[in-house]
Scaffold this motif. Structure first.
Motif, short mmCIF file in Angstrom:
data_model
loop_
_atom_site.label_atom_id
_atom_site.label_comp_id
_atom_site.label_asym_id
_atom_site.label_seq_id
_atom_site.Cartn_x
_atom_site.Cartn_y
_atom_site.Cartn_z
N GLU A 27 -0.85 7.97 5.30
CA GLU A 27 -0.31 7.82 3.95
C GLU A 27 -0.28 6.36 3.49
O GLU A 27 0.43 6.01 2.56
CB GLU A 27 1.09 8.42 3.88
CG GLU A 27 1.11 9.93 4.12
CD GLU A 27 2.51 10.50 4.12
OE1 GLU A 27 2.99 10.89 3.05
OE2 GLU A 27 3.12 10.55 5.21
N ASP A 58 2.08 0.34 -6.78
CA ASP A 58 1.79 0.94 -5.48
C ASP A 58 0.97 0.03 -4.57
O ASP A 58 1.02 0.17 -3.34
CB ASP A 58 1.10 2.30 -5.65
CG ASP A 58 -0.16 2.23 -6.50
OD1 ASP A 58 -0.44 1.15 -7.06
OD2 ASP A 58 -0.85 3.25 -6.61
N ASP A 59 0.23 -0.92 -5.13
CA ASP A 59 -0.53 -1.88 -4.33
C ASP A 59 0.35 -3.00 -3.79
O ASP A 59 0.31 -3.33 -2.61
CB ASP A 59 -1.62 -2.55 -5.18
CG ASP A 59 -2.85 -1.69 -5.35
OD1 ASP A 59 -2.83 -0.53 -4.90
OD2 ASP A 59 -3.82 -2.17 -5.96
N THR A 72 -5.89 -0.48 -1.61
CA THR A 72 -5.58 -1.11 -2.90
C THR A 72 -6.61 -0.65 -3.93
O THR A 72 -7.68 -0.11 -3.58
CB THR A 72 -5.62 -2.64 -2.79
OG1 THR A 72 -6.97 -3.05 -2.49
CG2 THR A 72 -4.68 -3.14 -1.71
N ILE A 116 -2.21 3.71 1.58
CA ILE A 116 -3.29 3.78 0.58
C ILE A 116 -4.14 2.52 0.58
O ILE A 116 -3.69 1.45 0.97
CB ILE A 116 -2.74 4.04 -0.82
CG1 ILE A 116 -1.96 2.82 -1.34
CG2 ILE A 116 -1.86 5.29 -0.85
CD1 ILE A 116 -1.64 2.87 -2.83
N PHE A 158 4.78 6.38 7.07
CA PHE A 158 3.60 6.55 6.23
C PHE A 158 2.31 6.27 7.01
O PHE A 158 1.22 6.63 6.55
CB PHE A 158 3.64 5.59 5.03
CG PHE A 158 4.71 5.90 4.03
CD1 PHE A 158 5.09 7.20 3.76
CD2 PHE A 158 5.35 4.87 3.35
CE1 PHE A 158 6.07 7.48 2.82
CE2 PHE A 158 6.32 5.14 2.41
CZ PHE A 158 6.70 6.44 2.15
N ARG A 178 0.84 -1.21 0.00
CA ARG A 178 0.00 0.00 0.00
C ARG A 178 0.87 1.26 0.00
O ARG A 178 0.76 2.13 0.85
CB ARG A 178 -0.93 -0.01 1.21
CG ARG A 178 -1.79 -1.26 1.29
CD ARG A 178 -2.43 -1.40 2.67
NE ARG A 178 -3.18 -2.64 2.75
CZ ARG A 178 -4.44 -2.78 2.40
NH1 ARG A 178 -5.10 -1.75 1.91
NH2 ARG A 178 -5.04 -3.94 2.51
N LEU A 179 1.72 1.34 -1.02
CA LEU A 179 2.74 2.39 -1.09
C LEU A 179 2.25 3.56 -1.94
O LEU A 179 1.91 3.40 -3.11
CB LEU A 179 4.01 1.79 -1.70
CG LEU A 179 5.26 2.65 -1.75
CD1 LEU A 179 5.73 3.01 -0.36
CD2 LEU A 179 6.36 1.92 -2.52
N HIS A 180 2.21 4.76 -1.37
CA HIS A 180 1.71 5.91 -2.13
C HIS A 180 2.84 6.49 -2.99
O HIS A 180 3.37 7.56 -2.76
CB HIS A 180 1.10 6.96 -1.20
CG HIS A 180 2.10 7.71 -0.39
ND1 HIS A 180 2.86 7.12 0.58
CD2 HIS A 180 2.47 9.01 -0.41
CE1 HIS A 180 3.65 8.02 1.14
NE2 HIS A 180 3.44 9.18 0.56
N ASP A 181 3.21 5.71 -3.98
CA ASP A 181 4.29 6.08 -4.91
C ASP A 181 3.84 5.66 -6.31
O ASP A 181 3.52 4.51 -6.55
CB ASP A 181 5.57 5.36 -4.51
CG ASP A 181 6.78 5.81 -5.31
OD1 ASP A 181 6.61 6.18 -6.49
OD2 ASP A 181 7.90 5.80 -4.77
N GLN A 182 3.82 6.62 -7.23
CA GLN A 182 3.34 6.31 -8.58
C GLN A 182 4.35 5.53 -9.41
O GLN A 182 3.99 4.95 -10.43
CB GLN A 182 2.96 7.61 -9.30
CG GLN A 182 1.78 8.33 -8.67
CD GLN A 182 1.38 9.58 -9.43
OE1 GLN A 182 2.08 10.03 -10.33
NE2 GLN A 182 0.25 10.15 -9.07
N LYS A 209 -10.54 0.43 -3.15
CA LYS A 209 -11.08 1.74 -3.51
C LYS A 209 -12.29 1.60 -4.43
O LYS A 209 -13.31 2.26 -4.25
CB LYS A 209 -9.99 2.56 -4.21
CG LYS A 209 -10.42 3.97 -4.55
CD LYS A 209 -9.26 4.75 -5.17
CE LYS A 209 -9.70 6.16 -5.53
NZ LYS A 209 -8.58 6.93 -6.14
#
Length: 205
Positions: free
Chosen positions: A177, A95-96, A181, A179, A173, A63-67, A185
């Motif tokens: 922060e 990011d998932d 998945t 996110i 995070f 769950r990483l908020h990185d594009q 969402k």
């Protein structure tokens, strides 16, 4: 607003980020008791390996908020002796989810998986030079372990991941922060079409 409407709109972070059993493991979040070297990056996963193997599979729902997590170097280091695992083969990194194979691993035990390493520059700010670029695994190692054959992957031994750790509390995070998945969402939005959703948080954040 009617009481039942309010209940639909108020969600805690726990319910929003509820763990799914979709693909990989969903580890907990923590802060290191003592900061590690800055250049390794501010975030790592703590892995456990039961036995030595030439190739080991790892799946994490991080769950990483990185594009662009696929454009960062991945470092896996033995927690006891500091040796770096030579090869990291990427199956899917987004990011998932992070699905990789790494090796060879000569010793069982704890390993640190650093996934946002950078070249520090204390004089000009830690991110002066950006994140380190990915490195390709040795072609012979990939071929030897038949990693391009999807049927082989399911037979590989697996590393356990029980914790995602920040270098300091400031770097963490968790929780705001982390996110959802893509599936979570989509599922949430499909159930609520009121136009907006309200997520309360503690004032300390």
């Amino acid at each position: 607003m009617a009481g039942h409407k309010i209940k639909l709109l108020l969600f805690t972070l726990t319910s929003f980020f509820a763990v799914t059993a979709a693909k990989g493991q969903s580890p907990s979040w923590s802060v290191a008791p003592k900061p590690w070297l800055a250049g390794l990056g501010n975030h790592r996963a703590i892995l456990h390996i039961n036995k030595a193997a030439n190739a080991i599979m790892l799946q994490i729902t991080w769950r990483l908020h990185d594009q662009e997590p696929d454009k960062k170097r991945l470092l896996i280091i033995n927690a006891k002796n500091g040796d770096t695992v030579q090869n990291v083969y990427r199956i899917s990194v987004n990011d998932d989810q992070c699905d990789i194979v790494f090796g060879p691993v000569s010793l069982p035990g704890a390993y640190y998986f650093y996934y946002l390493p950078f070249k520090p520059d204390p004089d000009a700010g830690y991110y002066q030079y950006g994140y380190l670029s990915p490195r390709s695994p040795e072609r012979e190692w990939v071929k030897q372990n038949r990693l391009e054959d999807i049927n082989t992957l399911s037979k590989l031994p697996r590393a356990g991941c029980y914790e995602l750790q920040a270098r300091t509390a400031f770097d963490s995070f968790y929780p705001m922060e982390v996110i959802p998945t893509a599936d979570e969402k989509k599922n949430l939005l499909s159930k609520h079409n009121d136009g907006y959703l309200l997520f309360p948080e503690s004032r300390k954040f």
